[in-house]
Write a protein that holds these residues in place. Sequence first.
Motif, PDB file in Angstrom:
ATOM      1  N   CYS A  61       3.842  -9.083   8.829  1.00  0.00           N
ATOM      2  CA  CYS A  61       4.851 -10.321   8.418  1.00  0.00           C
ATOM      3  C   CYS A  61       6.044 -10.467   9.261  1.00  0.00           C
ATOM      4  N   ASP A  62       6.320  -9.049   9.870  1.00  0.00           N
ATOM      5  CA  ASP A  62       7.411  -8.907  10.975  1.00  0.00           C
ATOM      6  C   ASP A  62       8.927  -8.680  10.087  1.00  0.00           C
ATOM      7  N   GLY A  63       8.692  -8.516   8.855  1.00  0.00           N
ATOM      8  CA  GLY A  63       9.963  -8.138   8.127  1.00  0.00           C
ATOM      9  C   GLY A  63      10.689  -7.125   8.431  1.00  0.00           C
ATOM     10  N   CYS A  64       9.879  -5.989   8.702  1.00  0.00           N
ATOM     11  CA  CYS A  64      10.595  -4.697   9.202  1.00  0.00           C
ATOM     12  C   CYS A  64      11.148  -4.920  10.638  1.00  0.00           C
ATOM     13  N   TYR A  65      10.342  -5.596  11.303  1.00  0.00           N
ATOM     14  CA  TYR A  65      10.517  -5.733  12.866  1.00  0.00           C
ATOM     15  C   TYR A  65      11.905  -6.203  13.039  1.00  0.00           C
ATOM     16  N   GLY A  66      12.032  -7.363  12.260  1.00  0.00           N
ATOM     17  CA  GLY A  66      13.249  -8.308  12.285  1.00  0.00           C
ATOM     18  C   GLY A  66      14.644  -7.676  11.582  1.00  0.00           C
ATOM     19  N   ALA A  67      14.135  -6.836  10.845  1.00  0.00           N
ATOM     20  CA  ALA A  67      15.356  -6.102   9.659  1.00  0.00           C
ATOM     21  C   ALA A  67      15.835  -5.013  10.430  1.00  0.00           C
ATOM     22  N   CYS A  68      15.321  -4.128  11.233  1.00  0.00           N
ATOM     23  CA  CYS A  68      15.560  -2.941  11.805  1.00  0.00           C
ATOM     24  C   CYS A  68      16.814  -3.079  12.418  1.00  0.00           C
ATOM     25  N   PRO A  69      17.928  -2.435  12.219  1.00  0.00           N
ATOM     26  CA  PRO A  69      19.274  -2.657  12.958  1.00  0.00           C
ATOM     27  C   PRO A  69      19.379  -1.974  14.452  1.00  0.00           C
TER      28      PRO A  69
ATOM     29  N   THR B  72      17.221   5.601  12.556  1.00  0.00           N
ATOM     30  CA  THR B  72      18.453   6.501  11.791  1.00  0.00           C
ATOM     31  C   THR B  72      18.036   6.900  10.435  1.00  0.00           C
ATOM     32  N   GLY B  73      16.841   6.298  10.032  1.00  0.00           N
ATOM     33  CA  GLY B  73      16.544   6.779   8.543  1.00  0.00           C
ATOM     34  C   GLY B  73      17.044   5.817   7.477  1.00  0.00           C
ATOM     35  N   CYS B  74      17.693   4.536   7.898  1.00  0.00           N
ATOM     36  CA  CYS B  74      18.452   3.907   7.035  1.00  0.00           C
ATOM     37  C   CYS B  74      17.574   3.252   5.860  1.00  0.00           C
ATOM     38  N   ALA B  75      16.225   3.211   6.125  1.00  0.00           N
ATOM     39  CA  ALA B  75      15.471   2.753   5.081  1.00  0.00           C
ATOM     40  C   ALA B  75      15.474   1.350   4.981  1.00  0.00           C
ATOM     41  N   THR B  76      16.072   0.447   5.832  1.00  0.00           N
ATOM     42  CA  THR B  76      16.003  -0.879   5.824  1.00  0.00           C
ATOM     43  C   THR B  76      14.703  -1.438   5.827  1.00  0.00           C
ATOM     44  N   CYS B  77      13.842  -1.108   6.687  1.00  0.00           N
ATOM     45  CA  CYS B  77      12.250  -1.595   6.900  1.00  0.00           C
ATOM     46  C   CYS B  77      11.741  -1.059   5.625  1.00  0.00           C
ATOM     47  N   TYR B  78      11.671   0.028   5.012  1.00  0.00           N
ATOM     48  CA  TYR B  78      11.128   0.367   3.846  1.00  0.00           C
ATOM     49  C   TYR B  78      11.518  -0.123   2.442  1.00  0.00           C
ATOM     50  N   ASP B  79      12.769  -0.766   2.477  1.00  0.00           N
ATOM     51  CA  ASP B  79      13.321  -1.293   1.270  1.00  0.00           C
ATOM     52  C   ASP B  79      12.839  -2.699   1.139  1.00  0.00           C
ATOM     53  N   GLN B  80      12.412  -3.574   2.580  1.00  0.00           N
ATOM     54  CA  GLN B  80      12.144  -4.742   2.598  1.00  0.00           C
ATOM     55  C   GLN B  80      10.515  -5.241   2.561  1.00  0.00           C
TER      56      GLN B  80
ATOM     57  N   HIS C  36      -4.867   7.023   1.604  1.00  0.00           N
ATOM     58  CA  HIS C  36      -3.541   6.840   1.365  1.00  0.00           C
ATOM     59  C   HIS C  36      -3.518   6.645  -0.029  1.00  0.00           C
ATOM     60  N   PRO C  37      -2.374   6.741  -0.886  1.00  0.00           N
ATOM     61  CA  PRO C  37      -2.009   6.942  -2.389  1.00  0.00           C
ATOM     62  C   PRO C  37      -2.107   5.413  -2.641  1.00  0.00           C
ATOM     63  N   ILE C  38      -2.509   5.294  -3.877  1.00  0.00           N
ATOM     64  CA  ILE C  38      -2.610   3.839  -4.397  1.00  0.00           C
ATOM     65  C   ILE C  38      -1.459   3.183  -4.542  1.00  0.00           C
ATOM     66  N   VAL C  39      -1.140   1.958  -3.937  1.00  0.00           N
ATOM     67  CA  VAL C  39       0.135   1.414  -4.538  1.00  0.00           C
ATOM     68  C   VAL C  39       0.100   0.477  -5.724  1.00  0.00           C
ATOM     69  N   GLY C  40       1.021   0.822  -6.294  1.00  0.00           N
ATOM     70  CA  GLY C  40       1.043   0.011  -7.597  1.00  0.00           C
ATOM     71  C   GLY C  40       1.720  -1.158  -7.636  1.00  0.00           C
ATOM     72  N   PHE C  41       1.613  -1.818  -8.836  1.00  0.00           N
ATOM     73  CA  PHE C  41       2.016  -3.350  -8.994  1.00  0.00           C
ATOM     74  C   PHE C  41       3.747  -3.380  -8.636  1.00  0.00           C
ATOM     75  N   ASP C  42       4.204  -2.149  -9.264  1.00  0.00           N
ATOM     76  CA  ASP C  42       5.736  -1.890  -9.501  1.00  0.00           C
ATOM     77  C   ASP C  42       6.347  -1.542  -8.079  1.00  0.00           C
ATOM     78  N   ASP C  43       5.363  -1.145  -7.018  1.00  0.00           N
ATOM     79  CA  ASP C  43       5.909  -0.742  -5.486  1.00  0.00           C
ATOM     80  C   ASP C  43       6.111  -1.769  -4.907  1.00  0.00           C
ATOM     81  N   LEU C  44       5.550  -3.137  -5.169  1.00  0.00           N
ATOM     82  CA  LEU C  44       5.812  -4.421  -4.402  1.00  0.00           C
ATOM     83  C   LEU C  44       7.262  -5.075  -4.532  1.00  0.00           C
ATOM     84  N   ASN C  45       7.315  -5.823  -3.326  1.00  0.00           N
ATOM     85  CA  ASN C  45       8.554  -6.948  -3.519  1.00  0.00           C
ATOM     86  C   ASN C  45       7.807  -8.045  -3.847  1.00  0.00           C
ATOM     87  N   LEU C  46       7.743  -8.329  -5.050  1.00  0.00           N
ATOM     88  CA  LEU C  46       7.094  -9.810  -5.194  1.00  0.00           C
ATOM     89  C   LEU C  46       7.940 -10.957  -4.832  1.00  0.00           C
ATOM     90  N   TRP C  47       9.327 -10.907  -4.466  1.00  0.00           N
ATOM     91  CA  TRP C  47       9.992 -12.005  -4.283  1.00  0.00           C
ATOM     92  C   TRP C  47       9.586 -12.633  -2.794  1.00  0.00           C
TER      93      TRP C  47
END
Length: 240
Positions: free
Chosen positions: A191-199, A220-228, A130-141
């Motif tokens: 973390c279940d973030g995507c599981y809880g966020a998917c509409p 539907t490709g809304c990208a909610t899981c991806y964004d969070q 898999h491609p390397i995930v950089g620091f800027d790709d993370l959601n540090l919040w």
Amino acid sequence: AEQEGVKVHWLRTISEVSEEIEVEIMELDEWGKPRGTGKFEKLPADTVIMAVGQMADTGFLRNIPGLRFTDDVVQVDPATLMTDVPGIFAGGDAVPSERTVTIGVGHGKKAAKKIDVWLNRRQESPKIKHPIVGFDDLNLWYFGDHPRSIQSELSASERVHDFGEVVQGLTNDEAEFEARRCLSCGNCFECDGCYGACPEDAIIKLGKGHRYRFDYAKCTGCATCYDQCPVHAIEMIAEK
């Protein structure tokens, strides 16, 4: 060492040992390798401890027919760490490689997997890199800001008297806390973030250790899981 009063003479190589030690002053060339300058200096010493490198003791392997050696190391297939003799594997200082603890540990892990494949006579499926995930790709919040635990050290005046551990290490609680500071870059830690966020309820939880499955009929490709996703473990790929 410097805190304990040790003086380090950088870029010096011993040229002669008699009543004094004569060393040649070295300099780094354009590739960062030390080379002689032809300039010498003498250093007084009452004790000399020679530390000029190490060699692997591969003498016990020399009687095995079929093994190939270069100096003190045995030749292996870099992909499997198997020697020319089927069923004999080697790694670490015993093979051509960087002689570091990190390389040795890595070879041990790699060889164990290859030995398992060989013993069970099975075909190893290639792993997807898999491609390397950089620091800027993370959601540090998601993680918050937690400073690292500082390991206490013996003072310089204490540690010059014996060979006790200088760095005192971490307590169990501190070590566990440090492990939890890992950002798990690119690796889902459920973390279940995507599981809880998917509409659309398109993400199916498979149970602890098995992560999730995506129901593409509902997605539907809304990208909610991806964004969070805090660790960028989800990729969005355009449909063809």
